[in-house]
Design a protein around this motif. Structure first.
Motif, mmCIF file in Angstrom:
data_model
loop_
_atom_site.group_PDB
_atom_site.id
_atom_site.type_symbol
_atom_site.label_atom_id
_atom_site.label_comp_id
_atom_site.label_asym_id
_atom_site.label_seq_id
_atom_site.Cartn_x
_atom_site.Cartn_y
_atom_site.Cartn_z
ATOM 1 N N VAL A 1 0.854 -1.183 0.000
ATOM 2 C CA VAL A 1 0.000 0.000 0.000
ATOM 3 C C VAL A 1 0.895 1.240 0.000
ATOM 4 O O VAL A 1 2.117 1.146 0.102
ATOM 5 C CB VAL A 1 -0.966 0.014 1.214
ATOM 6 N N GLN A 2 0.292 2.409 -0.086
ATOM 7 C CA GLN A 2 1.027 3.668 -0.084
ATOM 8 C C GLN A 2 1.418 4.054 1.343
ATOM 9 O O GLN A 2 0.646 3.820 2.274
ATOM 10 C CB GLN A 2 0.177 4.795 -0.683
ATOM 11 N N PRO A 3 2.595 4.670 1.533
ATOM 12 C CA PRO A 3 3.003 5.093 2.877
ATOM 13 C C PRO A 3 1.985 6.021 3.557
ATOM 14 O O PRO A 3 1.807 5.964 4.769
ATOM 15 C CB PRO A 3 4.327 5.819 2.642
ATOM 16 N N SER A 4 1.293 6.837 2.784
ATOM 17 C CA SER A 4 0.294 7.745 3.365
ATOM 18 C C SER A 4 -0.916 6.996 3.927
ATOM 19 O O SER A 4 -1.698 7.565 4.687
ATOM 20 C CB SER A 4 -0.167 8.760 2.324
ATOM 21 N N GLN A 5 -1.069 5.729 3.577
ATOM 22 C CA GLN A 5 -2.195 4.925 4.053
ATOM 23 C C GLN A 5 -1.849 4.138 5.312
ATOM 24 O O GLN A 5 -2.678 3.398 5.820
ATOM 25 C CB GLN A 5 -2.637 3.949 2.964
ATOM 26 N N VAL A 6 -0.623 4.295 5.806
ATOM 27 C CA VAL A 6 -0.136 3.497 6.940
ATOM 28 C C VAL A 6 0.124 4.394 8.135
ATOM 29 O O VAL A 6 0.658 5.488 8.003
ATOM 30 C CB VAL A 6 1.181 2.777 6.554
ATOM 31 N N SER A 7 -0.267 3.917 9.323
ATOM 32 C CA SER A 7 0.133 4.583 10.560
ATOM 33 C C SER A 7 0.807 3.548 11.450
ATOM 34 O O SER A 7 0.486 2.364 11.402
ATOM 35 C CB SER A 7 -1.057 5.221 11.274
ATOM 36 N N VAL A 8 1.780 4.022 12.233
ATOM 37 C CA VAL A 8 2.538 3.138 13.109
ATOM 38 C C VAL A 8 2.531 3.724 14.508
ATOM 39 O O VAL A 8 2.845 4.898 14.704
ATOM 40 C CB VAL A 8 3.994 2.971 12.617
ATOM 41 N N ASP A 9 2.125 2.927 15.486
ATOM 42 C CA ASP A 9 2.176 3.314 16.895
ATOM 43 C C ASP A 9 3.309 2.542 17.556
ATOM 44 O O ASP A 9 3.531 1.367 17.259
ATOM 45 C CB ASP A 9 0.860 2.979 17.610
ATOM 46 N N LEU A 10 4.008 3.210 18.469
ATOM 47 C CA LEU A 10 5.110 2.604 19.201
ATOM 48 C C LEU A 10 4.743 2.465 20.661
ATOM 49 O O LEU A 10 4.156 3.370 21.244
ATOM 50 C CB LEU A 10 6.363 3.480 19.098
ATOM 51 N N ASP A 11 5.103 1.342 21.258
ATOM 52 C CA ASP A 11 4.912 1.122 22.690
ATOM 53 C C ASP A 11 6.218 0.622 23.272
ATOM 54 O O ASP A 11 6.869 -0.259 22.704
ATOM 55 C CB ASP A 11 3.817 0.078 22.953
ATOM 56 N N ASP B 1 9.912 -3.667 27.574
ATOM 57 C CA ASP B 1 11.129 -4.344 28.040
ATOM 58 C C ASP B 1 12.400 -3.813 27.388
ATOM 59 O O ASP B 1 13.243 -4.583 26.923
ATOM 60 C CB ASP B 1 11.022 -5.857 27.820
ATOM 61 N N GLY B 2 12.535 -2.501 27.312
ATOM 62 C CA GLY B 2 13.732 -1.909 26.745
ATOM 63 C C GLY B 2 13.752 -1.849 25.233
ATOM 64 O O GLY B 2 14.696 -1.340 24.641
ATOM 65 N N GLY B 3 12.740 -2.360 24.604
ATOM 66 C CA GLY B 3 12.623 -2.306 23.145
ATOM 67 C C GLY B 3 11.307 -1.646 22.785
ATOM 68 O O GLY B 3 10.677 -0.986 23.612
ATOM 69 N N LEU B 4 10.895 -1.814 21.562
ATOM 70 C CA LEU B 4 9.641 -1.233 21.099
ATOM 71 C C LEU B 4 8.756 -2.301 20.475
ATOM 72 O O LEU B 4 9.243 -3.220 19.815
ATOM 73 C CB LEU B 4 9.913 -0.154 20.044
ATOM 74 N N ASP B 5 7.468 -2.167 20.707
ATOM 75 C CA ASP B 5 6.471 -2.948 19.981
ATOM 76 C C ASP B 5 5.822 -2.004 18.978
ATOM 77 O O ASP B 5 5.485 -0.863 19.313
ATOM 78 C CB ASP B 5 5.393 -3.492 20.923
ATOM 79 N N LEU B 6 5.664 -2.447 17.741
ATOM 80 C CA LEU B 6 5.035 -1.647 16.695
ATOM 81 C C LEU B 6 3.640 -2.175 16.423
ATOM 82 O O LEU B 6 3.450 -3.390 16.299
ATOM 83 C CB LEU B 6 5.818 -1.729 15.386
ATOM 84 N N GLU C 1 17.036 -2.362 11.816
ATOM 85 C CA GLU C 1 18.294 -2.016 11.148
ATOM 86 C C GLU C 1 18.373 -0.531 10.830
ATOM 87 O O GLU C 1 19.420 0.098 11.021
ATOM 88 C CB GLU C 1 18.448 -2.828 9.853
ATOM 89 N N LEU C 2 17.279 0.051 10.354
ATOM 90 C CA LEU C 2 17.282 1.462 9.967
ATOM 91 C C LEU C 2 17.326 2.402 11.169
ATOM 92 O O LEU C 2 17.942 3.460 11.105
ATOM 93 C CB LEU C 2 16.051 1.780 9.112
ATOM 94 N N SER C 3 16.669 2.011 12.253
ATOM 95 C CA SER C 3 16.577 2.903 13.416
ATOM 96 C C SER C 3 17.684 2.671 14.431
ATOM 97 O O SER C 3 17.972 3.535 15.253
ATOM 98 C CB SER C 3 15.221 2.723 14.109
ATOM 99 N N GLY C 4 18.280 1.496 14.404
ATOM 100 C CA GLY C 4 19.281 1.154 15.409
ATOM 101 C C GLY C 4 18.663 0.749 16.737
ATOM 102 O O GLY C 4 19.364 0.484 17.700
ATOM 103 N N GLY C 5 17.338 0.699 16.795
ATOM 104 C CA GLY C 5 16.640 0.306 18.019
ATOM 105 C C GLY C 5 16.235 -1.157 17.976
ATOM 106 O O GLY C 5 16.290 -1.802 16.928
ATOM 107 N N ARG C 6 15.824 -1.661 19.119
ATOM 108 C CA ARG C 6 15.377 -3.055 19.186
ATOM 109 C C ARG C 6 13.855 -3.090 19.063
ATOM 110 O O ARG C 6 13.136 -2.504 19.868
ATOM 111 C CB ARG C 6 15.794 -3.688 20.505
ATOM 112 N N ILE C 7 13.380 -3.774 18.058
ATOM 113 C CA ILE C 7 11.943 -3.949 17.838
ATOM 114 C C ILE C 7 11.605 -5.359 18.303
ATOM 115 O O ILE C 7 12.116 -6.337 17.770
ATOM 116 C CB ILE C 7 11.569 -3.769 16.350
ATOM 117 N N ASN C 8 10.764 -5.435 19.330
ATOM 118 C CA ASN C 8 10.396 -6.742 19.881
ATOM 119 C C ASN C 8 9.306 -7.430 19.077
ATOM 120 O O ASN C 8 9.413 -8.606 18.762
ATOM 121 C CB ASN C 8 9.906 -6.590 21.327
ATOM 122 N N GLU C 9 8.258 -6.699 18.762
ATOM 123 C CA GLU C 9 7.047 -7.307 18.197
ATOM 124 C C GLU C 9 6.431 -6.362 17.180
ATOM 125 O O GLU C 9 6.459 -5.148 17.355
ATOM 126 C CB GLU C 9 6.060 -7.553 19.336
#
Length: 91
Positions: free
Chosen positions: A11-21, A24-29, A66-74
């Motif tokens: 889909v188009q990037p404008s059609q996507v939203s991402v929430d971060l939580d 445990d020291g990482g992020l869930d998307l 890889e792009l953010s350098g952060g740890r994505i858990n889920e």
């Protein structure tokens, strides 16, 4: 993040939203994007819906990490509304 998810979901990037939580020291998307459907596809998206694929969620998790350098858990994907994708010539 939206661009990575949009690419993975077709889909188009404008059609996507991402929430971060914080988790445990990482992020869930949580990714919200429309469901891409073909007119002849069965209800629910059928094989055109990659959101149920563990490979799609893993691709998003790994690439954003890889792009953010952060740890994505889920990564969870929530579909917002059907997005009718008309077949192109030759489909």
């Amino acid at each position: 993040m939206s661009a990575v998810a949009a690419e993975a979901l077709g889909v188009q990037p404008s059609q996507v939203s991402v929430d971060l939580d914080d988790a445990d020291g990482g992020l869930d998307l949580t990714v919200r994007a429309p469901l891409r459907e073909r007119p002849e596809a069965p209800a629910g998206g059928g094989e055109d819906d990659p959101s149920g694929s563990p490979q799609t969620r893993e691709y998003i998790r790994r690439t954003v990490s890889e792009l953010s350098g952060g740890r994505i858990n889920e990564v969870s994907i929530r579909r917002t509304r059907p997005l009718l994708r008309l077949p192109r010539r030759g489909d």
